[in-house]
Scaffold this motif. Structure first.
Motif, PDB file in Angstrom:
ATOM      1  N   ARG A  25     130.799  98.416  18.778  1.00 55.91           N
ATOM      2  CA  ARG A  25     131.766  99.353  19.337  1.00 55.91           C
ATOM      3  C   ARG A  25     131.297  99.683  20.741  1.00 55.91           C
ATOM      4  N   PRO A  26     132.139  99.482  21.732  1.00 53.96           N
ATOM      5  CA  PRO A  26     131.721  99.759  23.108  1.00 53.96           C
ATOM      6  C   PRO A  26     131.370 101.236  23.291  1.00 53.96           C
ATOM      7  N   PHE A  48     126.195 104.732  20.132  1.00 51.38           N
ATOM      8  CA  PHE A  48     124.942 104.010  20.353  1.00 51.38           C
ATOM      9  C   PHE A  48     124.211 103.790  19.036  1.00 51.38           C
ATOM     10  N   ALA A  49     124.106 104.831  18.215  1.00 50.43           N
ATOM     11  CA  ALA A  49     123.425 104.704  16.919  1.00 50.43           C
ATOM     12  C   ALA A  49     124.153 103.713  16.013  1.00 50.43           C
ATOM     13  N   LEU A  53     130.518 102.164   9.001  1.00 54.43           N
ATOM     14  CA  LEU A  53     129.200 102.446   8.433  1.00 54.43           C
ATOM     15  C   LEU A  53     129.212 102.246   6.925  1.00 54.43           C
ATOM     16  N   ALA A  54     130.283 102.711   6.286  1.00 52.60           N
ATOM     17  CA  ALA A  54     130.392 102.545   4.839  1.00 52.60           C
ATOM     18  C   ALA A  54     130.410 101.074   4.464  1.00 52.60           C
ATOM     19  N   ASP A  59     135.754 108.354  15.453  1.00 53.55           N
ATOM     20  CA  ASP A  59     134.764 108.841  14.489  1.00 53.55           C
ATOM     21  C   ASP A  59     135.117 108.392  13.078  1.00 53.55           C
ATOM     22  N   ARG A  60     136.394 108.486  12.728  1.00 55.03           N
ATOM     23  CA  ARG A  60     136.820 108.037  11.393  1.00 55.03           C
ATOM     24  C   ARG A  60     136.601 106.534  11.234  1.00 55.03           C
ATOM     25  N   ALA A  61     136.894 105.767  12.285  1.00 56.43           N
ATOM     26  CA  ALA A  61     136.660 104.318  12.234  1.00 56.43           C
ATOM     27  C   ALA A  61     135.165 104.016  12.090  1.00 56.43           C
TER      28      ALA A  61
END
Length: 186
Positions: A47-48, A37-38, A140-141, A133-135
């Motif tokens: 991202r769903p 969500f964030a 984010l990067a 999480d890695r994706a």
């Protein structure tokens, strides 16, 4: 660090769900939101997700009634297809409260949503170490142009001690992140 401009109002289906929580709140409550969500709502990455992960509620006593009202299997979950998930396993960086960003400022009467800065959000995902999480970290990067010196500093400090002990830094190589997804440092 470049920061995206957050939206003023939540997009469907989150808007109606969050308004229902706001209407049920008996007092002001701040939710520290993390997870998909964030990543979606504040940083604009698509991202769903079917939940809103929270790692903290202020006042802390609100966490209990929030899960009863809007947790998995509740009437709100069935009505909106979304639920609140208290992510007690999330490992948030040290003193992250100083870097929280407000999401949807003024959109609600009692509800206030707060999102970690992109580095803290990325570091919060390291303790889970899943493919998604890695994706998310890589997205984010790319979307925010991490300040690599801040990432190194927070990762070396007390913020990531638990991740280092668990060995879940999954070989985070700053040079790969920098060359592939971030602005290079001078």
């Amino acid at each position: 660090m470049s920061r995206p401009q957050p939206p003023e109002r939540p997009a469907p289906p989150f808007g109606e769900f969050l308004r229902a929580i706001d209407a049920a709140a008996q007092e002001a409550v701040a939710l520290h939101c993390i997870g998909g969500f964030a990543v979606n709502a504040y940083y604009g990455l698509e991202r769903p997700t079917g939940d809103i992960d929270i790692c903290n509620a202020v006042p802390h006593s609100a966490a209990a009634w929030l899960v009863v009202l809007a947790g998995p299997g509740t009437a709100l979950h069935h009505r909106h297809g979304l639920y609140l998930q208290y992510a007690a396993v999330a490992s948030m960086p040290y003193q992250d409260e100083e870097r929280l960003q407000v999401l949807y400022a003024g959109a609600f009467v009692r509800l206030r949503l707060l999102i970690p800065d992109p580095i803290d959000l990325a570091l919060s995902k390291l303790s889970r170490n899943t493919e998604i999480d890695r994706a998310d970290v890589m997205c984010l990067a790319a979307a925010t142009a991490f300040d690599l010196s801040a990432l190194r500093e927070r990762c070396a400090g007390p913020s990531c001690a638990r991740c280092r002990q668990q060995g879940t830094l999954w070989g985070l190589d700053y040079t790969i992140v920098a060359s592939t997804h971030c602005r290079r440092e001078p």
